[in-house]
Design an enzyme around this catalytic site. Sequence first.
Site, PDB file in Angstrom:
ATOM      1  N   ARG A 102      15.358  -6.763 -40.259  1.00  0.00           N
ATOM      2  CA  ARG A 102      14.410  -7.860 -40.010  1.00  0.00           C
ATOM      3  C   ARG A 102      13.172  -7.569 -40.833  1.00  0.00           C
ATOM      4  O   ARG A 102      12.516  -6.535 -40.657  1.00  0.00           O
ATOM      5  CB  ARG A 102      14.065  -7.947 -38.526  1.00  0.00           C
ATOM      6  CG  ARG A 102      12.853  -8.817 -38.262  1.00  0.00           C
ATOM      7  CD  ARG A 102      12.644  -9.147 -36.818  1.00  0.00           C
ATOM      8  NE  ARG A 102      13.627 -10.114 -36.357  1.00  0.00           N
ATOM      9  CZ  ARG A 102      13.510 -10.840 -35.247  1.00  0.00           C
ATOM     10  NH1 ARG A 102      12.438 -10.703 -34.481  1.00  0.00           N
ATOM     11  NH2 ARG A 102      14.443 -11.695 -34.893  1.00  0.00           N
ATOM     12  N   HIS A 129      17.255 -17.209 -40.666  1.00  0.00           N
ATOM     13  CA  HIS A 129      17.591 -16.458 -39.444  1.00  0.00           C
ATOM     14  C   HIS A 129      19.060 -16.761 -39.084  1.00  0.00           C
ATOM     15  O   HIS A 129      19.336 -17.408 -38.074  1.00  0.00           O
ATOM     16  CB  HIS A 129      16.637 -16.882 -38.320  1.00  0.00           C
ATOM     17  CG  HIS A 129      16.599 -15.957 -37.148  1.00  0.00           C
ATOM     18  ND1 HIS A 129      17.345 -14.796 -37.080  1.00  0.00           N
ATOM     19  CD2 HIS A 129      15.906 -16.017 -35.968  1.00  0.00           C
ATOM     20  CE1 HIS A 129      17.111 -14.192 -35.927  1.00  0.00           C
ATOM     21  NE2 HIS A 129      16.241 -14.909 -35.241  1.00  0.00           N
ATOM     22  N   GLN A 132      20.636 -16.175 -35.509  1.00  0.00           N
ATOM     23  CA  GLN A 132      20.187 -17.124 -34.502  1.00  0.00           C
ATOM     24  C   GLN A 132      20.955 -18.438 -34.615  1.00  0.00           C
ATOM     25  O   GLN A 132      21.356 -19.033 -33.604  1.00  0.00           O
ATOM     26  CB  GLN A 132      18.678 -17.393 -34.673  1.00  0.00           C
ATOM     27  CG  GLN A 132      18.109 -18.354 -33.668  1.00  0.00           C
ATOM     28  CD  GLN A 132      18.089 -17.787 -32.249  1.00  0.00           C
ATOM     29  OE1 GLN A 132      17.594 -16.688 -32.041  1.00  0.00           O
ATOM     30  NE2 GLN A 132      18.628 -18.522 -31.287  1.00  0.00           N
ATOM     31  N   ASP A 219      10.711 -24.803 -32.866  1.00  0.00           N
ATOM     32  CA  ASP A 219      10.333 -23.389 -33.006  1.00  0.00           C
ATOM     33  C   ASP A 219       8.813 -23.334 -33.104  1.00  0.00           C
ATOM     34  O   ASP A 219       8.152 -24.368 -33.300  1.00  0.00           O
ATOM     35  CB  ASP A 219      11.000 -22.808 -34.272  1.00  0.00           C
ATOM     36  CG  ASP A 219      10.767 -21.310 -34.438  1.00  0.00           C
ATOM     37  OD1 ASP A 219      10.441 -20.642 -33.441  1.00  0.00           O
ATOM     38  OD2 ASP A 219      10.904 -20.806 -35.579  1.00  0.00           O
ATOM     39  N   CYS A 259      14.836 -20.957 -30.168  1.00  0.00           N
ATOM     40  CA  CYS A 259      15.272 -19.583 -30.435  1.00  0.00           C
ATOM     41  C   CYS A 259      14.500 -18.563 -29.603  1.00  0.00           C
ATOM     42  O   CYS A 259      14.978 -17.461 -29.386  1.00  0.00           O
ATOM     43  CB  CYS A 259      15.142 -19.271 -31.923  1.00  0.00           C
ATOM     44  SG  CYS A 259      13.449 -19.323 -32.537  1.00  0.00           S
ATOM     45  N   ARG A 287      23.341 -14.884 -28.524  1.00  0.00           N
ATOM     46  CA  ARG A 287      23.012 -13.978 -29.632  1.00  0.00           C
ATOM     47  C   ARG A 287      23.911 -12.739 -29.559  1.00  0.00           C
ATOM     48  O   ARG A 287      24.411 -12.260 -30.578  1.00  0.00           O
ATOM     49  CB  ARG A 287      21.536 -13.528 -29.544  1.00  0.00           C
ATOM     50  CG  ARG A 287      20.496 -14.601 -29.816  1.00  0.00           C
ATOM     51  CD  ARG A 287      20.524 -15.048 -31.270  1.00  0.00           C
ATOM     52  NE  ARG A 287      20.366 -13.948 -32.207  1.00  0.00           N
ATOM     53  CZ  ARG A 287      19.186 -13.402 -32.561  1.00  0.00           C
ATOM     54  NH1 ARG A 287      18.062 -13.895 -32.083  1.00  0.00           N
ATOM     55  NH2 ARG A 287      19.141 -12.410 -33.441  1.00  0.00           N
TER      56      ARG A 287
HETATM   57  N1  NVA Z   1      10.068 -18.660 -36.743  1.00  0.00           N
HETATM   58  C1  NVA Z   1       9.930 -17.553 -35.816  1.00  0.00           C
HETATM   59  C2  NVA Z   1      11.256 -17.182 -35.246  1.00  0.00           C
HETATM   60  C3  NVA Z   1      11.226 -16.054 -34.257  1.00  0.00           C
HETATM   61  C4  NVA Z   1      12.575 -15.681 -33.751  1.00  0.00           C
HETATM   62  C5  NVA Z   1       9.310 -16.378 -36.542  1.00  0.00           C
HETATM   63  O1  NVA Z   1       9.708 -16.104 -37.684  1.00  0.00           O
HETATM   64  O2  NVA Z   1       8.425 -15.733 -35.986  1.00  0.00           O
HETATM   65  N1   CP Z   2      15.060 -15.397 -31.387  1.00  0.00           N
HETATM   66  C1   CP Z   2      14.799 -14.145 -31.792  1.00  0.00           C
HETATM   67  O1   CP Z   2      15.197 -13.728 -32.879  1.00  0.00           O
HETATM   68  O2   CP Z   2      14.090 -13.401 -30.904  1.00  0.00           O
HETATM   69  P1   CP Z   2      13.403 -11.984 -31.167  1.00  0.00           P
HETATM   70  O3   CP Z   2      12.291 -12.210 -32.139  1.00  0.00           O
HETATM   71  O4   CP Z   2      12.932 -11.554 -29.830  1.00  0.00           O
HETATM   72  O5   CP Z   2      14.448 -11.046 -31.737  1.00  0.00           O
END
Ligand code: NVA
Ligand code: CP
Length: 301
Positions: A102, A129, A132, A219, A259, A287
Amino acid sequence: MKHLLKMLDLSSDEIIEILNLADQLKYELKHGIKHHLLEGKSLGMIFQKASTRTRVSFETGMYQLGGQALFLSSNDLQIGRGEPVQDTARVLSRYLDGIMIRTFEQKEVEDLAEFGSIPVINGLTDFCHPCQILADLMTIREFKGKLEGLKMCFIGDGNNMMNSLIVGGLKAGMTVSVACPDGYHPDQTVLQFAKEHGGFELFDDPKKAAVDADVMITDVWASMGQEGEKAKREAAFKGYQVNEELLKLAKPDCMVQHCLPAHRGEEITEDVFEAHANEIFEEAENRLHAQKAVMVLLMKD
Ligand code: NVA
Ligand code: CP
């Protein structure tokens, strides 16, 4: 499939194969059937951003499959002190059987895959992502019984979620409509794919995008790494909210996905969130099952 780097890389058949295996693994888990398909294998999980769901579901999933997962925070890795990703990839490939990462830049994930010799899974970048979206498609299919022919609607930021949902939804046979303000459109490569594919509409008015939707998705307005833009984004996204009024334009049985984490009162109202909590938390659970399917397909001997 050698890696899971972005939805654009997957064929429609590969997406369905992952969803079918995820359904099977979910069913077996619920019925107490153990499947140590990755016994003796190790997954490294590199995190340059925070996580609840991704970390816990990968770690638990790997344990359930008979393997182990190592949490590698970038604060502790040499990568956080400037060791090149190319070298990290070649070193970790000698210890591990797979890497989940990540991070911010999509290029870092692509480089890891190019320079390493083991499967790489994208656990979220600024661009996409995919883990997800596989869970989202799994959940939609679970609730609706199919994906083909359904209309997906996404309201909000043209971010990692919107980019991946457009590609994943279209490849799964859905039509996709999105609404986002000027300056916050999805990535050009995604728009190009959608244009060539067909079945996609982009609006600036959420009301136009919401008409007859089977599933409504949103989101956060400010993603991880964009905390400094919070005020500017709050102004830009005012009106881009999934609320009861907007849902009235969708199909009467329209489901809602998020998500998580969610910001109630911003991209979604408390009422809508709680009315659809069963769908949203099933999505979070999925997930685990979707990622187990991906790990099995990529890492099993
Ligand atoms: N768009 C959000 C998704 C989190 C799972 C982010 O990147 O923070
Ligand atoms: N939806 C998701 O990826 O959650 P986290 O940021 O908690 O991993």
